[in-house]
Scaffold this active site. Structure first.
Site, PDB file in Angstrom:
ATOM      1  CE1 TYR A  24       3.855   9.873   9.241  1.00 57.72           C
ATOM      2  CE2 TYR A  24       5.469  10.133  10.994  1.00 57.72           C
ATOM      3  CZ  TYR A  24       5.097   9.589   9.785  1.00 57.72           C
ATOM      4  OH  TYR A  24       5.963   8.762   9.122  1.00 57.72           O
ATOM      5  CB  SER A  51       7.580   6.592  12.259  1.00 59.00           C
ATOM      6  OG  SER A  51       8.456   7.682  12.475  1.00 59.00           O
ATOM      7  CB  SER A  98       5.189   8.665  -4.287  1.00 54.20           C
ATOM      8  OG  SER A  98       4.387   8.891  -3.135  1.00 54.20           O
ATOM      9  N   GLY A  99       7.524   7.503  -2.876  1.00 54.29           N
ATOM     10  CA  GLY A  99       8.265   7.388  -1.628  1.00 54.29           C
ATOM     11  C   GLY A  99       8.684   5.980  -1.275  1.00 54.29           C
ATOM     12  CB  ILE A 100       8.758   4.233   2.021  1.00 54.12           C
ATOM     13  CG1 ILE A 100       9.743   5.162   2.752  1.00 54.12           C
ATOM     14  CG2 ILE A 100       8.903   2.804   2.526  1.00 54.12           C
ATOM     15  CD1 ILE A 100       9.472   5.306   4.243  1.00 54.12           C
ATOM     16  N   GLY A 101       6.922   3.396  -0.443  1.00 54.43           N
ATOM     17  CA  GLY A 101       6.127   2.356  -1.086  1.00 54.43           C
ATOM     18  C   GLY A 101       6.615   2.023  -2.483  1.00 54.43           C
ATOM     19  CB  THR A 113      -0.954   0.029   1.204  1.00 53.06           C
ATOM     20  OG1 THR A 113      -0.203   0.260   2.406  1.00 53.06           O
ATOM     21  CG2 THR A 113      -1.729  -1.277   1.321  1.00 53.06           C
ATOM     22  N   GLY A 114       0.326   2.340  -0.473  1.00 57.86           N
ATOM     23  CA  GLY A 114       1.120   3.561  -0.607  1.00 57.86           C
ATOM     24  C   GLY A 114       2.234   3.386  -1.619  1.00 57.86           C
TER      25      GLY A 114
END
Length: 329
Positions: free
Chosen positions: A157, A144, A18-21, A14-15
């Site tokens: 967050y 995180s 972009s980014g980490i996904g 999921t996600g």
């Protein structure tokens, strides 16, 4: 599936737009996995899948808002209907918001919780049901470093990431009767992704990644490692380990250090911006893996000096905290 073999494993990420996904999708593709990529932006997912195919993977895309349980159930059903099983589920989708609690709109704050924490709950519920039916599976939840140490201006967050870590711990105990179903928690430090540019922001100053900054590929490698080998929690970045240690051993000192770090290094003072909800309700962005923070010098070398100062400061503070605890005992 052998525990160290990922070729042809069916992996939901999921996600993944972009980014980490997206970096994680690339890493699994290099290992020859079959991918089911999920995020809100279909075009970005299609681009990510094409990249994965060039790297040796294959798969499908399923546009999904993880905060909506029905959509996550559909994601799981689609994966199983297409490939007959589900081997690995990576709960990675996340958004964030900058602002003091009392100054942030209620709906924006709740959207962060819905996407990050309830999105993880929705994914875990769907995945574990399938894992129990088939008798095996690996659930990997991306939390995180702030799940061990809070920080100001990002309480939505932080709350969501503490919740994800707690959820993972509960699930490991609930799954004690299923020895072939494993739950891992990944704890990244500050990562060079577009998360900060796309964040909701009610501070009035542009947000950036705090130093030291690590590349998203480092997180992706940790996720793939958790898919191969049973592991409980894994920090990505030594700064996260050190922050968690000092926060555990000397909470007041840890809180003060984090407060000062955020105030001095999480915002670009010379770049004021208008308050706004970022990508919380309107998915946006170009599907980039990197946020450009390291490339622009925030991570290294000039930005890296701040990160190095943090690490060195924690290295000095840690034994002092241990000594103080010993004296109190």
């Amino acid at each position: 599936m052998m525990r160290n073999q990922l070729r042809d494993a069916v992996v939901v990420v999921t996600g993944a737009s972009s980014g980490i996904g997206r970096a994680t999708a690339h890493a699994f593709a290099r290992a020859g996995a079959t991918l089911v990529l999920a995020a809100r932006r279909e075009e970005a997912l299609k681009d990510a899948l094409q990249e994965c195919e060039r790297l040796g993977g294959c798969g499908i895309v399923v546009p999904t808002d993880v905060g909506e349980a029905e959509q996550v159930d559909r994601l799981c059903d689609t994966a199983v209907e297409r490939y007959g099983r589900l081997d690995i589920w990576v709960n990675n989708a996340a958004v964030t918001l900058f602002g003091r609690l009392e100054e942030t709109p209620r709906d924006a704050y709740e959207k962060v919780i819905q996407t990050n924490l309830l999105g993880c709950v929705n994914g875990a519920r769907a995945a574990i049901r399938q894992f129990r039916d088939q008798g095996h599976g690996r659930l990997i939840n991306v939390s995180s470093m702030v799940a061990h140490a809070g920080q100001p201006f990002t309480s939505a967050y932080v709350t969501s990431k503490w919740g994800i870590r707690g959820l993972s711990e509960c699930l490991r105990m609930e799954l004690a009767d299923a020895p072939d179903i494993h739950v891992s928690t990944i704890l990244p430090a500050s990562i060079d992704t577009p998360l900060f540019q796309r964040a909701a922001n009610y501070v009035g100053q542009s947000a950036k990644a705090m130093t030291p900054i690590y590349p998203p590929e480092k997180v992706a490698a940790a996720i793939v490692h958790a898919a191969r080998y049973r592991m409980r929690e894994h920090f990505v970045g030594n700064s996260g380990r050190l922050v968690a240690a000092i926060r555990t051993l000397a909470p007041p000192l840890g809180e003060k250090m984090m407060e000062r770090k955020v105030n001095s290094d999480h915002f670009i003072q010379e770049l004021p911006i208008e308050p706004g909800s970022g990508n919380l309700f309107d998915s946006r962005g170009d599907g980039a893996v990197h946020g450009g923070w390291i490339e622009r010098g925030y991570g290294s070398p000039s930005g890296g000096r701040k990160g190095l100062a943090l690490v060195l400061g924690l290295a000095v503070a840690l034994p002092l905290a241990l000594y103080a605890c010993h004296r109190r005992a």
